[in-house]
Design a protein around this motif. Sequence first.
Motif, PDB file in Angstrom:
ATOM      1  N   SER A  12       0.991  -1.203   0.044  1.00 52.88           N
ATOM      2  CA  SER A  12       0.044   0.137  -0.016  1.00 52.88           C
ATOM      3  C   SER A  12       0.945   1.100  -0.116  1.00 52.88           C
ATOM      4  N   GLU A  13       0.178   2.299  -0.257  1.00 50.12           N
ATOM      5  CA  GLU A  13       1.155   3.612  -0.122  1.00 50.12           C
ATOM      6  C   GLU A  13       0.484   4.770   0.208  1.00 50.12           C
ATOM      7  N   LEU A  14       1.271   5.660   1.063  1.00 47.74           N
ATOM      8  CA  LEU A  14       0.764   6.881   1.509  1.00 47.74           C
ATOM      9  C   LEU A  14       0.989   8.027   0.583  1.00 47.74           C
ATOM     10  N   ALA A  52       6.146  19.454  -3.749  1.00 53.30           N
ATOM     11  CA  ALA A  52       6.358  18.080  -3.693  1.00 53.30           C
ATOM     12  C   ALA A  52       5.044  17.291  -3.714  1.00 53.30           C
ATOM     13  N   LYS A  53       5.014  16.439  -4.605  1.00 51.60           N
ATOM     14  CA  LYS A  53       3.720  15.246  -4.586  1.00 51.60           C
ATOM     15  C   LYS A  53       4.340  13.760  -4.360  1.00 51.60           C
ATOM     16  N   VAL A  54       4.168  13.462  -3.375  1.00 48.55           N
ATOM     17  CA  VAL A  54       5.111  12.042  -2.765  1.00 48.55           C
ATOM     18  C   VAL A  54       4.261  10.694  -2.532  1.00 48.55           C
ATOM     19  N   ASP A 120       0.896  13.973 -17.592  1.00 49.15           N
ATOM     20  CA  ASP A 120       0.378  13.603 -16.413  1.00 49.15           C
ATOM     21  C   ASP A 120       0.242  12.171 -15.908  1.00 49.15           C
ATOM     22  N   VAL A 121       0.844  11.263 -16.460  1.00 53.51           N
ATOM     23  CA  VAL A 121       0.528   9.672 -16.115  1.00 53.51           C
ATOM     24  C   VAL A 121       1.699   8.941 -15.466  1.00 53.51           C
ATOM     25  N   GLY A 122       2.720   9.775 -15.318  1.00 56.37           N
ATOM     26  CA  GLY A 122       3.638   9.292 -14.282  1.00 56.37           C
ATOM     27  C   GLY A 122       4.893   8.682 -15.174  1.00 56.37           C
ATOM     28  N   LYS A 123       5.277   9.314 -16.203  1.00 53.11           N
ATOM     29  CA  LYS A 123       6.272   8.719 -17.110  1.00 53.11           C
ATOM     30  C   LYS A 123       7.644   8.953 -16.418  1.00 53.11           C
ATOM     31  N   THR A 124       7.863  10.296 -15.847  1.00 58.77           N
ATOM     32  CA  THR A 124       9.046  10.420 -15.198  1.00 58.77           C
ATOM     33  C   THR A 124       9.104   9.580 -14.036  1.00 58.77           C
ATOM     34  N   THR A 125       8.171   9.631 -13.189  1.00 57.47           N
ATOM     35  CA  THR A 125       8.090   8.783 -11.867  1.00 57.47           C
ATOM     36  C   THR A 125       8.354   7.168 -12.342  1.00 57.47           C
ATOM     37  N   LEU A 126       8.065   6.826 -13.363  1.00 53.46           N
ATOM     38  CA  LEU A 126       8.233   5.377 -13.515  1.00 53.46           C
ATOM     39  C   LEU A 126       9.797   5.156 -14.186  1.00 53.46           C
ATOM     40  N   GLU A 282      -2.493  15.542 -11.486  1.00 55.01           N
ATOM     41  CA  GLU A 282      -2.333  16.378 -12.804  1.00 55.01           C
ATOM     42  C   GLU A 282      -1.716  17.760 -12.367  1.00 55.01           C
ATOM     43  N   ARG A 283      -0.902  18.291 -13.490  1.00 54.06           N
ATOM     44  CA  ARG A 283      -0.405  19.755 -13.079  1.00 54.06           C
ATOM     45  C   ARG A 283      -0.974  20.791 -13.948  1.00 54.06           C
ATOM     46  N   THR A 284      -1.493  21.827 -13.342  1.00 51.42           N
ATOM     47  CA  THR A 284      -1.829  23.049 -14.298  1.00 51.42           C
ATOM     48  C   THR A 284      -0.760  23.518 -14.901  1.00 51.42           C
ATOM     49  N   MET A 287       1.489  25.488 -12.772  1.00 50.99           N
ATOM     50  CA  MET A 287       2.281  24.667 -11.754  1.00 50.99           C
ATOM     51  C   MET A 287       3.585  23.917 -12.940  1.00 50.99           C
ATOM     52  N   ARG A 288       3.258  23.821 -14.223  1.00 49.65           N
ATOM     53  CA  ARG A 288       4.466  23.619 -15.006  1.00 49.65           C
ATOM     54  C   ARG A 288       5.139  24.745 -15.126  1.00 49.65           C
ATOM     55  N   ILE A 289       4.765  25.805 -15.263  1.00 48.52           N
ATOM     56  CA  ILE A 289       5.507  26.935 -15.290  1.00 48.52           C
ATOM     57  C   ILE A 289       6.229  27.157 -14.237  1.00 48.52           C
TER      58      ILE A 289
HETATM   59  P1  ATP Z   1       4.689  15.317 -17.787  1.00 46.03           P
HETATM   60  O1  ATP Z   1       3.693  15.167 -18.547  1.00 46.03           O
HETATM   61  O2  ATP Z   1       4.708  16.592 -16.912  1.00 46.03           O
HETATM   62  O3  ATP Z   1       6.085  14.875 -18.003  1.00 46.03           O
HETATM   63  P2  ATP Z   1       4.560  12.637 -16.255  1.00 46.03           P
HETATM   64  O4  ATP Z   1       3.898  11.712 -16.874  1.00 46.03           O
HETATM   65  O5  ATP Z   1       6.165  12.607 -16.264  1.00 46.03           O
HETATM   66  O6  ATP Z   1       4.226  14.162 -16.375  1.00 46.03           O
HETATM   67  P3  ATP Z   1       5.097  12.570 -13.261  1.00 46.03           P
HETATM   68  O7  ATP Z   1       5.819  13.790 -13.306  1.00 46.03           O
HETATM   69  O8  ATP Z   1       5.913  11.317 -13.420  1.00 46.03           O
HETATM   70  O9  ATP Z   1       4.091  12.581 -14.543  1.00 46.03           O
HETATM   71  O10 ATP Z   1       3.930  12.804 -12.366  1.00 46.03           O
HETATM   72  C1  ATP Z   1       3.282  13.969 -12.035  1.00 46.03           C
HETATM   73  C2  ATP Z   1       3.316  14.385 -10.597  1.00 46.03           C
HETATM   74  O11 ATP Z   1       2.615  13.283  -9.786  1.00 46.03           O
HETATM   75  C3  ATP Z   1       4.667  14.201  -9.893  1.00 46.03           C
HETATM   76  O12 ATP Z   1       4.737  15.213  -9.028  1.00 46.03           O
HETATM   77  C4  ATP Z   1       4.795  12.966  -9.051  1.00 46.03           C
HETATM   78  O13 ATP Z   1       5.563  13.246  -7.923  1.00 46.03           O
HETATM   79  C5  ATP Z   1       3.525  12.648  -8.447  1.00 46.03           C
HETATM   80  N1  ATP Z   1       3.069  11.233  -8.614  1.00 46.03           N
HETATM   81  C6  ATP Z   1       3.713  10.457  -9.402  1.00 46.03           C
HETATM   82  N2  ATP Z   1       3.040   8.995  -8.879  1.00 46.03           N
HETATM   83  C7  ATP Z   1       2.411   9.472  -7.766  1.00 46.03           C
HETATM   84  C8  ATP Z   1       1.847   8.614  -6.596  1.00 46.03           C
HETATM   85  N3  ATP Z   1       1.934   7.190  -6.859  1.00 46.03           N
HETATM   86  N4  ATP Z   1       1.420   9.178  -5.665  1.00 46.03           N
HETATM   87  C9  ATP Z   1       1.580  10.290  -5.168  1.00 46.03           C
HETATM   88  N5  ATP Z   1       2.027  11.261  -6.350  1.00 46.03           N
HETATM   89  C10 ATP Z   1       2.588  10.595  -7.472  1.00 46.03           C
END
Ligand code: ATP
Length: 419
Positions: A12-14, A52-54, A120-126, A282-284, A287-289
């Motif tokens: 699970s995640e917080l 920060a989004k964590v 905003d699908v979490g590419k950078t995070t993955l 999702e970032r507005t 927020m991106r600027i």
């Molecule tokens: P972009 O299109 O802007 O490149 P992206 O697809 O790379 O966006 P990320 O940057 O990976 O998306 O994620 C967007 C935001 O969501 C980031 O601030 C990231 O820290 C946050 N985030 C990602 N995964 C989670 C999660 N499981 N829980 C909470 N926040 C998350």
Amino acid sequence: MAENEYRLETNSELRFEVEGKDSVELVLISGKAEIFGTELAPNKVYKFNPGAKVAVYTWFTCCVKIKGKTEGTYIAKETPMIMYLNMHACLEKLRVQADDNFTQDQSTRGPVTMIVGPSDVGKTTLCKILLNYAVRQGRRPIYVDLDVGQGDISICGTMGAVLVERTASVEEGFSQEAPLVFSFGHTTPRTNHTLYNILVSRMAVIVHEKMACIRKVAASGVVINTCGWVKDEGYKSLTHVAQAFEVDVIIVLDQERLYNELVRDIPFIKVVYLPKSGGVVERTRQMRIKSRDNSIHKYFYGAKTKYHPYSFDVPYSQLQIYKIGAPALPDSCMPADMKVDDHMTKLVPVEPSPKLKHSILAISMATESTDLLMTNVAGFLCVLEVDDEKKSVTVLSPQPQPLPKALMILTEVLFMDSS
Ligand code: ATP
Ligand code: MN
């Protein structure tokens, strides 16, 4: 100050966001947990700044304490982390295969993986998760970030590559020692996709050379992050990246349409669909600027470790500035033997003038202007002030005077220094 404890069950995640003006502190009190693939050390205080989004994830169980005000705080039991771990296991298999092949054949290499999807699908995070898992397994992969809008490796408007030797710092991301950086000069590939594709090809050549030199790096492979522009020319750019880097695996996050298009158009590459995490925020536009601004601020002033940039005057006569790409002409005005592509990569000398105020200049490693396009950059300057009477500019620079005798590329990226 508010202080809260959270207990997490297995898998699970917080999730939380830091919104206000104040930062938030997090401590792992017991159990095991990770943030985007980086393990947390017990009892260490981690500090998160506003914006920060964590997500604190646990494969076991854990208890964490948060000090300070967070928004949208909840524990999610549904996450795609097991699928992401399985993806890592598949890539690891290919790395093991590469290791085995090395004993017979020199030219083998580990998986080159590319992550694509809309914004905003979490590419950078993955990317971060897969790179961290690879490093934790003793690998040394290369991270290539082609997202010129929200670059992870240098400031916005650039493409970068870096050898990942340690897991990302929870607070500051991957170490940015000796990255390879190209200045694209715009925050979206749309503005000049001809130049974008040329730089992608150049980057691919250098990354392949690096892999050919170091066996360990070659077996570890590459993880490529891309822009969220997945339609029309954006889609073509993605297929160009796949070709240039000789990509083995494409991971499509969230969009089935993109997945199907890629399966149809590049049948010889393995394309995998993975869902996005419900936690991705999702970032507005605003927020991106702001996050672009932060990337430049971080370059000059550092994030946690504070840097002290220098500010000094440079006479016009010492500046040799070029812009890449001439303003577009209507087709009817173009000389018959000239293609649009030539236009987009044309070198245009720039005379210093008050128009430069707030501009970011890239310091090229090229010694000849003819090499400017294909050469990486050493760093950046920001033009703080221009004195047209004294014929000098005041610059913000990470290095003290004197300025290296170098050619510079004028970017379209602006920075208002408010420090
Ligand atoms: P972009 O299109 O802007 O490149 P992206 O697809 O790379 O966006 P990320 O940057 O990976 O998306 O994620 C967007 C935001 O969501 C980031 O601030 C990231 O820290 C946050 N985030 C990602 N995964 C989670 C999660 N499981 N829980 C909470 N926040 C998350
Ligand atoms: Mn991203």
